[in-house]
Design a protein around this motif. Structure first.
Motif, mmCIF file in Angstrom:
data_model
loop_
_atom_site.group_PDB
_atom_site.id
_atom_site.type_symbol
_atom_site.label_atom_id
_atom_site.label_comp_id
_atom_site.label_asym_id
_atom_site.label_seq_id
_atom_site.Cartn_x
_atom_site.Cartn_y
_atom_site.Cartn_z
ATOM 1 N N ALA A 6 0.839 -1.194 0.000
ATOM 2 C CA ALA A 6 0.000 0.000 0.000
ATOM 3 C C ALA A 6 0.877 1.249 0.000
ATOM 4 O O ALA A 6 1.786 1.384 0.810
ATOM 5 C CB ALA A 6 -0.919 0.006 1.214
ATOM 6 N N LEU A 7 0.607 2.160 -0.925
ATOM 7 C CA LEU A 7 1.354 3.402 -1.042
ATOM 8 C C LEU A 7 0.459 4.562 -0.645
ATOM 9 O O LEU A 7 -0.645 4.709 -1.175
ATOM 10 C CB LEU A 7 1.854 3.587 -2.479
ATOM 11 N N GLU A 8 0.927 5.390 0.300
ATOM 12 C CA GLU A 8 0.132 6.477 0.839
ATOM 13 C C GLU A 8 0.852 7.814 0.696
ATOM 14 O O GLU A 8 2.080 7.880 0.685
ATOM 15 C CB GLU A 8 -0.146 6.262 2.331
ATOM 16 N N LEU A 9 0.064 8.870 0.618
ATOM 17 C CA LEU A 9 0.551 10.232 0.763
ATOM 18 C C LEU A 9 0.121 10.718 2.142
ATOM 19 O O LEU A 9 -1.059 10.692 2.479
ATOM 20 C CB LEU A 9 -0.040 11.136 -0.319
ATOM 21 N N ILE A 10 1.095 11.142 2.947
ATOM 22 C CA ILE A 10 0.818 11.610 4.306
ATOM 23 C C ILE A 10 1.094 13.105 4.362
ATOM 24 O O ILE A 10 2.174 13.566 3.998
ATOM 25 C CB ILE A 10 1.677 10.867 5.346
ATOM 26 N N THR A 11 0.107 13.866 4.845
ATOM 27 C CA THR A 11 0.241 15.316 5.000
ATOM 28 C C THR A 11 -0.406 15.733 6.315
ATOM 29 O O THR A 11 -1.299 15.049 6.814
ATOM 30 C CB THR A 11 -0.433 16.066 3.839
ATOM 31 N N PRO A 12 0.017 16.859 6.912
ATOM 32 C CA PRO A 12 -0.641 17.345 8.128
ATOM 33 C C PRO A 12 -1.909 18.122 7.783
ATOM 34 O O PRO A 12 -1.970 18.830 6.776
ATOM 35 C CB PRO A 12 0.420 18.269 8.746
ATOM 36 N N ASP A 13 -2.940 17.990 8.642
ATOM 37 C CA ASP A 13 -4.163 18.758 8.439
ATOM 38 C C ASP A 13 -4.073 20.086 9.201
ATOM 39 O O ASP A 13 -2.994 20.471 9.673
ATOM 40 C CB ASP A 13 -5.397 17.944 8.841
#
Length: 472
Positions: A422-429
């Motif tokens: 699984a490939l994810e993009l992680i960013t802060p909200d």
């Protein structure tokens, strides 16, 4: 100046393997976490399985999922989506994806034992036109176990990747629509050799790539006497290669490269292995390299570069360093012939690569690419001070499972994160809590690379899928 480093290198697999029609190769079901905390019973953790699909999530495509949890039987399951068409069937659902953008699949469950839970899963849906061009090298060879991505100021993409079949090094340029590929180096008649590690630094103004790489003969784990550090750059549309030093290197050599803004963006390579000392190689003129030993930790016998290196505007070089497996991690600052090191508490980073970029102001952001389950020290935010001994850092967890990661900063932080396939993009909200967005399938054992296109502010990722270097 942008720089990246590539070194060829799992979410728990479901026991159910699906035969994909594309090549009849058995594939494990892709498992996606909701990253919680889920609402409802604290002990009930929801996962969804992606059945029969792989790769990016493409607008108009129909994806199939099943919700699962440990040791529980469902009494009721309810599905909903933020966009698109959903067809529920108890714990299974079919979802026709909406137009390109972010979309959320939500599920709420009640079990026969009376437990309840809700989970939300965010997906990045891509346009069909982009999905069609995702494979950069469509040839028969295996490519992309390692890749590095960067953009110049005009928004052109620059990609360095390994041809794993022939152990050759390739470069690709993207004009926003089409990729153009060129070979940098590799085996040849009376020339070349096999490539086993590489690093990319890009002059973002001119779009000129600068490449450091380990080239040798025989297998990547062969005799130390056959490996040397080489440099390549593109001049007037052609690749120029240079042997940086007549020094034999171990096949375990680690290499990184950066451009010194205080010296006209001249390339500096940092190199280490388990035979020679941590050192730098500075290009003072074409085919002229000046070596220097770096004593990062005051006399430790062997020191290793542990991640991406970076310069500040004044020409101080920052290097992630370790003294060996299980040893502490240091951030070493080199100014001229002086080296100072900030010791970071022992963390689960040994034998991992540490992507590092400048964040806001005087903050260096260092990310663990790989680590143990639940590792607390996933991301380090280092405040660089003057004097350097006054520098401080804060550590943050990023995800419970981390198999490979990369990061970029362009007004905000972007992380490409692989766990299993699984490939994810992680960013802060807005509250600086992590948002996890599913962007597709990546091959296990590979490491993604992420960069932000300055003309659009969109983060893009290179990664390996189906044995091919891919872009999204």
């Amino acid at each position: 100046m942008l720089h990246k480093t590539g070194v060829p290198t799992i979410l728990i697999w479901s026991s159910l393997c699906l035969l994909m029609a594309c090549d009849n190769t058995p594939r494990a079901t892709e498992v996606i976490k909701s990253h919680g905390p889920e609402e409802g019973s604290a002990a009930l953790v929801l996962l969804i399985e992606r059945a029969g699909g792989e790769g990016p999530y493409v607008e108009g495509a129909t994806e199939h999922f099943r919700v699962v949890t440990s040791d529980e039987t469902f009494k009721s399951v309810r599905w909903s989506v933020s966009a698109g068409l959903v067809t529920p069937d108890s714990e299974r659902v079919s979802w026709t994806l909406p137009p390109a953008g972010q979309a959320v699949l939500s599920v709420s469950v009640e079990t026969q034992s009376g437990k309840t839970a809700e989970g939300a899963f965010t997906f990045n849906v891509v346009a069909a036109s982009l999905a069609a061009g995702i494979a950069i090298d469509s040839g028969p060879d295996v490519t992309g176990s390692a890749c590095e991505l960067a953009f110049d100021n005009a928004g052109r993409g620059h990609l360095l990747y390994l041809n794993d079949t022939h152990r050759s090094l390739w470069y690709a340029r993207w004009d926003g629509t089409t990729w153009t590929r060129e070979q940098v180096d590799g085996p040849g008649f009376g020339t070349g050799g096999f490539i086993s590690a590489f690093a990319l630094a890009l002059d973002a103004v001119s779009g000129t790539p600068h490449v450091a790489y380990l080239k040798g003969y025989g297998s990547p784990g062969g005799a130390p006497g056959f490996n040397r550090i080489w440099y390549a750059t593109r001049v007037n549309g052609a690749w120029v290669t240079e042997n940086t030093a007549p020094v034999n290197r171990s096949p375990n050599t680690r290499v990184s490269i950066a451009l010194d803004p205080a010296q006209g963006l001249r390339p500096v390579i940092v190199v280490s292995d388990n035979v020679t000392s941590l050192s730098s190689l500075t290009r003072t003129a074409p085919n002229t390299w000046s070596p220097a030993i770096i004593d990062a930790t005051s006399g430790t016998a062997v020191e290793y570069v542990m991640g991406d290196v970076a310069f500040d505007a004044a020409g101080t070089l920052y290097i992630p360093v370790t003294t060996g497996s299980g040893g502490p991690i240091y951030l070493t600052a080199v100014r001229g012939t002086t080296a100072e090191s900030l010791r970071l508490e022992p963390v689960d980073l040994a034998n991992r690569w540490l992507p590092m970029v400048w964040g806001p102001g005087n903050h260096l952001l260092m990310l663990a690419s790989g680590g143990s389950l639940g590792a607390r020290m996933g991301l380090l935010d280092i405040t660089v001070a003057s004097p350097f001994s006054a520098s401080t850092y804060t550590a943050f967890p990023v995800d419970n499972e981390n198999d490979a990661s990369d990061l970029a900063y362009a007004g905000k932080l972007f992380i490409a994160h692989r766990h299993g396939t699984a490939l994810e993009l992680i960013t802060p909200d807005a509250r600086n809590l992590w948002t996890y967005t599913q962007i597709g399938t990546a091959q296990s054992s590979s490491r993604p690379s992420i960069a932000v296109r300055p003309t659009t502010g969109v983060a893009h990722v290179c990664y390996q899928r189906d044995d091919k270097v891919s872009f999204q």
